[in-house]
Enzyme design. Sequence first.
Site, short mmCIF file in Angstrom:
data_model
loop_
_atom_site.label_atom_id
_atom_site.label_comp_id
_atom_site.label_asym_id
_atom_site.label_seq_id
_atom_site.Cartn_x
_atom_site.Cartn_y
_atom_site.Cartn_z
N HIS A 184 -18.68 -4.72 -38.50
CA HIS A 184 -19.53 -3.29 -38.79
C HIS A 184 -19.80 -3.04 -37.40
CE1 HIS A 184 -20.48 -4.60 -42.78
NE2 HIS A 184 -21.07 -3.36 -42.92
N HIS A 224 -25.97 -10.73 -41.02
CA HIS A 224 -25.42 -11.45 -39.87
C HIS A 224 -26.43 -12.10 -38.87
CE1 HIS A 224 -20.97 -10.61 -40.01
NE2 HIS A 224 -21.27 -9.30 -40.34
N ASP A 228 -23.35 -12.92 -34.25
CA ASP A 228 -22.41 -12.21 -35.00
C ASP A 228 -22.37 -10.72 -34.37
OD1 ASP A 228 -21.44 -14.37 -36.48
OD2 ASP A 228 -22.99 -13.73 -37.89
#
Length: 258
Positions: A184, A224, A228
Amino acid sequence: MNGGGEASVKRKRRHQAVSTNGVKANGEMAKTYAHYSEPSFMKWTMADAVHVASHHWMPCLFALGLLFFMAVEYTLLMVPSSSPPFDLGFIATRSLHRLLESSPLLNTLCAALNTVFVGMQTSYILWTWLIEGRPRATISALFMFTCRGILGYSTQLPLPQEFLGSGADFPVGNVSFFLFFSGHVAGSVIASLDMRRMQRWELAWTFDVLNVLQAVRLLGTRGHYTIDLAVGVGAGILFDFFAGKYEEHSIRKPVLAS
């Protein structure tokens, strides 16, 4: 004959001058290397130290960070295997997590908005290739997601016990997307970098703000870990650079050669 003799003498003098200059240059180079081989910091004065601290404050800050984390490394107790992972981002977003946990509808709405943002990233990256004929962002995304899949499969981290899933999240259907690193975030960075290359400044800043909100939401839902998200930013920059190098050597050169 006289003209030829004078020319020969001139050539000989030029040769001697070049040789002399070469010897001088080699001597100066040797002196330079000898100078740098000496421990220069031993010659520092207080003024030199102040100059380094004031004009090169960033390396000095990193040096302090190195010393600090060396001390932390030798004194910090590791998290027991029976305990959940420690994550500062989770601690910072405790209130948001409680809010989303108590309101499933709000959680679903945020997930849906985040999915829309992912769609915006994907649409822009594909647009640059299919419509504008600039494949760099698409190549970067392909590099990034392939590497993410390899790393995520190689070391599979457990899903946090507090994870708040939603059917409106991406991937659609609440499929687990808990892979290292955050695609993302990396995808948004790739799109933002391309926007800056094209001087689409307002759009780039909009994507950056939405990316920050996305990161907060991912921490709040425990989608996450903090690492990350941080690596996702670095991955977006790194694979954009790799894609640029690939484009430079594999796409542009044949066009120029033709």
